[in-house]
Design a protein around this motif. Structure first.
Motif, PDB file in Angstrom:
ATOM      1  N   MET A 221       0.965  -1.112   0.134  1.00  0.00           N
ATOM      2  CA  MET A 221      -0.023  -0.087   0.033  1.00  0.00           C
ATOM      3  C   MET A 221       0.933   1.129   0.127  1.00  0.00           C
TER       4      MET A 221
ATOM      5  N   SER B 181      -1.971   3.921  -4.159  1.00  0.00           N
ATOM      6  CA  SER B 181      -1.584   2.797  -5.158  1.00  0.00           C
ATOM      7  C   SER B 181      -1.648   1.688  -4.352  1.00  0.00           C
ATOM      8  N   VAL B 182      -1.692   0.565  -4.783  1.00  0.00           N
ATOM      9  CA  VAL B 182      -1.593  -1.066  -4.447  1.00  0.00           C
ATOM     10  C   VAL B 182      -0.669  -1.921  -5.234  1.00  0.00           C
TER      11      VAL B 182
ATOM     12  N   THR C 128       1.240  -3.164  -9.990  1.00  0.00           N
ATOM     13  CA  THR C 128       0.798  -2.042  -9.204  1.00  0.00           C
ATOM     14  C   THR C 128      -0.283  -1.473  -9.920  1.00  0.00           C
TER      15      THR C 128
ATOM     16  N   TRP D 234      -8.235   1.228   1.762  1.00  0.00           N
ATOM     17  CA  TRP D 234      -7.238   2.023   1.494  1.00  0.00           C
ATOM     18  C   TRP D 234      -7.733   2.981   0.530  1.00  0.00           C
TER      19      TRP D 234
ATOM     20  N   ILE E 174      -9.789  -3.759  -0.145  1.00  0.00           N
ATOM     21  CA  ILE E 174      -8.880  -4.976  -0.832  1.00  0.00           C
ATOM     22  C   ILE E 174      -9.191  -6.137  -0.067  1.00  0.00           C
TER      23      ILE E 174
END
Length: 175
Positions: A1, A6-7, A53, A150, A155
């Motif tokens: 995270m 962004s993940v 990503t 997030w 998620i």
């Protein structure tokens, strides 16, 4: 995270290698599958330590070892989650546990969440699923599901054992 929302999904094991990448998309109730030979297309650097990503609002890419993007595209996470409730995203399967390096802890300055998983034997592999879901999905979740909220997205992470197999990485997307 990442701080910008962004993940990123990958493994800390720098020796994780995936020679091919599979993808799956469902369009009008029909599932289409595709495989990309990463090693043939990009060389050995592409198969070591790959990670996806997702960058809000709808951009994603695949990179390995800090090299240039292997490929990228648009992923309409918010739209799909709103209409379908879930966007299956990344699937990672490890080599058999007996072939994995022992976990040495997180790199300095990096916070991690540890998921402990009992496997019947070290000959099994571990499967990891990472999906974007709506918040209501938590109500019907398995106790083993891990949820993270997030930057306005939820998620879901699942880990479970599977029969022994080679390392694989594939992604699921909707259109």
């Amino acid at each position: 995270m990442l701080d910008d929302g962004s993940v990123s999904v990958g493994l800390l094991d720098k020796t994780f290698q995936v020679p091919a990448l599979g993808s799956q998309v469902e369009i009008g109730g029909v599932v289409y599958r595709q495989a990309i030979d990463l090693k043939a297309a990009h060389g050995n650097v592409a198969i070591s330590n790959p990670h996806f990503t997702f960058h809000p609002a709808a951009y994603y890419h695949l990179r390995a070892n800090g090299e240039a993007e292997l490929f990228s595209g648009l992923l309409m996470v918010d739209l799909v989650v709103q209409s379908e409730g879930v966007l299956p995203w990344i699937r990672v399967v490890s080599n058999p546990v007996t072939n994995l390096k022992r976990f040495q802890g997180a790199p300095e300055g990096r916070a991690i969440e540890v998921i402990r998983l009992q496997v019947p034997s070290e000959e099994h592999s571990v499967s990891l699923e990472v999906d974007f879901v709506n918040a209501e999905t938590k109500d019907a979740a398995s106790p083993k599901d891990l949820f993270m909220d997030w930057h306005g997205r939820t998620i879901r992470v699942r880990a479970f054992h599977v029969e022994a197999q080679g390392a694989t990485l594939w992604w699921n997307h909707s259109s």
